[in-house]
Design a protein around this motif. Structure first.
Motif, PDB file in Angstrom:
ATOM      1  N   LYS A  61      -5.645 -13.325  -9.575  1.00  0.00           N
ATOM      2  CA  LYS A  61      -6.370 -12.930  -8.367  1.00  0.00           C
ATOM      3  C   LYS A  61      -5.403 -12.334  -7.345  1.00  0.00           C
ATOM      4  N   ALA A  62      -4.287 -13.000  -7.119  1.00  0.00           N
ATOM      5  CA  ALA A  62      -3.296 -12.481  -6.173  1.00  0.00           C
ATOM      6  C   ALA A  62      -2.736 -11.154  -6.653  1.00  0.00           C
ATOM      7  N   GLY A  63      -2.487 -11.051  -7.952  1.00  0.00           N
ATOM      8  CA  GLY A  63      -1.963  -9.809  -8.505  1.00  0.00           C
ATOM      9  C   GLY A  63      -2.900  -8.634  -8.286  1.00  0.00           C
ATOM     10  N   LYS A  64      -4.181  -8.856  -8.490  1.00  0.00           N
ATOM     11  CA  LYS A  64      -5.162  -7.795  -8.286  1.00  0.00           C
ATOM     12  C   LYS A  64      -5.257  -7.390  -6.819  1.00  0.00           C
ATOM     13  N   GLU A  65      -5.155  -8.372  -5.911  1.00  0.00           N
ATOM     14  CA  GLU A  65      -5.192  -8.068  -4.476  1.00  0.00           C
ATOM     15  C   GLU A  65      -4.045  -7.142  -4.092  1.00  0.00           C
ATOM     16  N   VAL A  66      -2.847  -7.461  -4.562  1.00  0.00           N
ATOM     17  CA  VAL A  66      -1.672  -6.656  -4.215  1.00  0.00           C
ATOM     18  C   VAL A  66      -1.734  -5.299  -4.900  1.00  0.00           C
ATOM     19  N   GLN A  67      -2.193  -5.270  -6.146  1.00  0.00           N
ATOM     20  CA  GLN A  67      -2.350  -4.005  -6.860  1.00  0.00           C
ATOM     21  C   GLN A  67      -3.238  -3.046  -6.082  1.00  0.00           C
ATOM     22  N   GLU A  68      -4.369  -3.536  -5.626  1.00  0.00           N
ATOM     23  CA  GLU A  68      -5.306  -2.694  -4.880  1.00  0.00           C
ATOM     24  C   GLU A  68      -4.749  -2.294  -3.522  1.00  0.00           C
ATOM     25  N   ALA A  69      -3.995  -3.200  -2.895  1.00  0.00           N
ATOM     26  CA  ALA A  69      -3.443  -2.900  -1.577  1.00  0.00           C
ATOM     27  C   ALA A  69      -2.384  -1.800  -1.644  1.00  0.00           C
ATOM     28  N   LEU A  70      -1.586  -1.799  -2.696  1.00  0.00           N
ATOM     29  CA  LEU A  70      -0.466  -0.860  -2.786  1.00  0.00           C
ATOM     30  C   LEU A  70      -0.808   0.464  -3.465  1.00  0.00           C
ATOM     31  N   SER A  71      -1.821   0.479  -4.298  1.00  0.00           N
ATOM     32  CA  SER A  71      -2.099   1.674  -5.096  1.00  0.00           C
ATOM     33  C   SER A  71      -2.661   2.809  -4.253  1.00  0.00           C
ATOM     34  N   THR A  72      -2.141   4.007  -4.491  1.00  0.00           N
ATOM     35  CA  THR A  72      -2.603   5.227  -3.833  1.00  0.00           C
ATOM     36  C   THR A  72      -2.660   6.336  -4.888  1.00  0.00           C
ATOM     37  N   PRO A  73      -3.145   7.521  -4.527  1.00  0.00           N
ATOM     38  CA  PRO A  73      -3.143   8.612  -5.504  1.00  0.00           C
ATOM     39  C   PRO A  73      -1.745   9.035  -5.972  1.00  0.00           C
ATOM     40  N   TYR A  74      -0.690   8.618  -5.259  1.00  0.00           N
ATOM     41  CA  TYR A  74       0.672   8.972  -5.678  1.00  0.00           C
ATOM     42  C   TYR A  74       1.507   7.752  -6.071  1.00  0.00           C
ATOM     43  N   PHE A  75       0.975   6.548  -5.883  1.00  0.00           N
ATOM     44  CA  PHE A  75       1.715   5.327  -6.195  1.00  0.00           C
ATOM     45  C   PHE A  75       0.803   4.428  -7.014  1.00  0.00           C
ATOM     46  N   ARG A  76       0.993   4.445  -8.332  1.00  0.00           N
ATOM     47  CA  ARG A  76       0.117   3.722  -9.247  1.00  0.00           C
ATOM     48  C   ARG A  76       0.762   2.390  -9.638  1.00  0.00           C
ATOM     49  N   VAL A  77       0.017   1.316  -9.453  1.00  0.00           N
ATOM     50  CA  VAL A  77       0.536  -0.024  -9.725  1.00  0.00           C
ATOM     51  C   VAL A  77      -0.188  -0.628 -10.926  1.00  0.00           C
ATOM     52  N   TYR A  78       0.585  -1.010 -11.942  1.00  0.00           N
ATOM     53  CA  TYR A  78       0.052  -1.734 -13.097  1.00  0.00           C
ATOM     54  C   TYR A  78       0.355  -3.225 -12.917  1.00  0.00           C
TER      55      TYR A  78
END
Length: 330
Positions: A158-175
């Motif tokens: 759950k925490a991982g998904k929160e941070v993934q969504e917070a940081l991801s942008t069209p130029y910064f993709r977070v797996y």
């Protein structure tokens, strides 16, 4: 989302800027009042990111309490040898079970702990939910919104998904991933191999030598990683092979620059004194040298880099000794 970024270097400033531009309430903690004043008055951090205007809504402060107020997600982006001090500075301001995202790559020299182990040791009473952000990501390129992909390792999905969504942008993709040891060790050890790659380039060797170092370096990374509980497959991803390739070939790599200059005959202390930013691989080499002895893992490239850095070994001799070891199966 309210998020605090601890550390006003190039990477911390870049991540805070990314969050602010995305619309989050981003707060950047910096140590130096001069850096805070410059960002507040000019919108720039000229020491680390000259010429780059930061988001107008980015908040910056030297006050740990003010930065932490109402925040549950903290990104720590300070040099890894100082991250324990940063954790301790903020401990009394953390809520229960904060999400602690580490963006620093290395092994703590005094304890031989990984970044997650340092977090547990320093902040255990707060019950932090730890995440490790790693991968091929020069701040210079991210701040310019050049396409970048990274890995976020977190055991709490759950925490991982929160941070993934917070940081991801069209130029910064977070797996996302769950293998924290694998991701953090890949990010640490690749800096050692980058110093070796710089040495090879500085000695005038070609693509063959660089490819051999990257490939055998990946083998060393995965060998130690497996011994410490990581998954070998993790080292085939962005935080392993991806970061290794970038750091061993990119001109922006501080660790590769150290190797280049060592090969030209410059002394380590002189090189470090002239660098604006920390080359994490120097201290990490010392730490991994001790760690691999403790764990009982063979790491010949790391051993030769250690000898160059700390025993004043001639770089050319180090390469010769690597190439003339006893022959073996791959």
């Amino acid at each position: 989302m309210k998020m605090a970024v601890i550390g006003g270097g190039s990477w911390g400033t870049t991540l805070a800027d990314l969050l602010a531009k995305k619309g989050h309430e981003a707060r950047l903690w910096v140590r130096e009042p001069a850096v805070m004043n410059e960002i507040r008055t000019t919108g720039e951090n000229s020491w680390y990111l000259p010429g780059r205007k930061l988001a107008e809504n980015l908040e910056v402060s030297t006050d740990a309490a003010a930065v932490s107020e109402g925040v549950r997600h903290f990104i720590f982006a300070v040099p890894c040898q100082f991250i324990r001090n940063a954790y301790q500075r903020f401990q009394k301001y953390l809520p229960k079970s904060p999400v602690v995202i580490c963006a620093s790559k290395g092994i703590e020299l005094d304890s031989l702990m990984t970044m997650s182990q340092v977090c547990d040791d320093a902040l255990g009473s707060s019950k932090p939910r730890f995440a490790m952000l790693s991968g091929p990501s020069f701040a210079y390129e991210v701040i310019r919104e050049m396409p970048t992909a990274v890995t976020l390792a977190c055991k709490d999905k759950k925490a991982g998904k929160e941070v993934q969504e917070a940081l991801s942008t069209p130029y910064f993709r977070v797996y996302t991933a769950s293998d924290v040891p694998g991701v953090e060790l890949g990010g640490a050890i690749k800096n050692i191999i980058a110093i070796a790659a710089g040495v090879a380039d500085g000695l005038g060797f070609g693509g063959n030598a660089r490819a051999a170092l990257i490939t055998r370096g990946l083998h060393e990374m995965s060998r130690l990683g497996k011994a410490m509980g990581g998954d070998r497959q993790t080292f085939m991803g962005l935080s392993g092979m991806g970061d290794l390739v970038l750091t061993c070939t990119g001109d922006l790599s501080r660790n590769r620059q150290v190797g280049l200059r060592l090969a030209k005959g410059q002394k380590l202390l002189d090189i470090l004194a002239e660098m604006k930013m920390v080359a994490e691989g120097v201290k990490t080499t010392e730490a991994v040298h001790a760690l691999r002895e403790k764990v009982g893992v063979e790491m010949p490239i790391t051993e030769q880099v250690y000898a160059i850095l700390y025993k004043d070994k001639d770089p050319g001799q180090a390469v010769y000794d690597l190439m003339t070891r006893a022959l073996k199966d791959e």
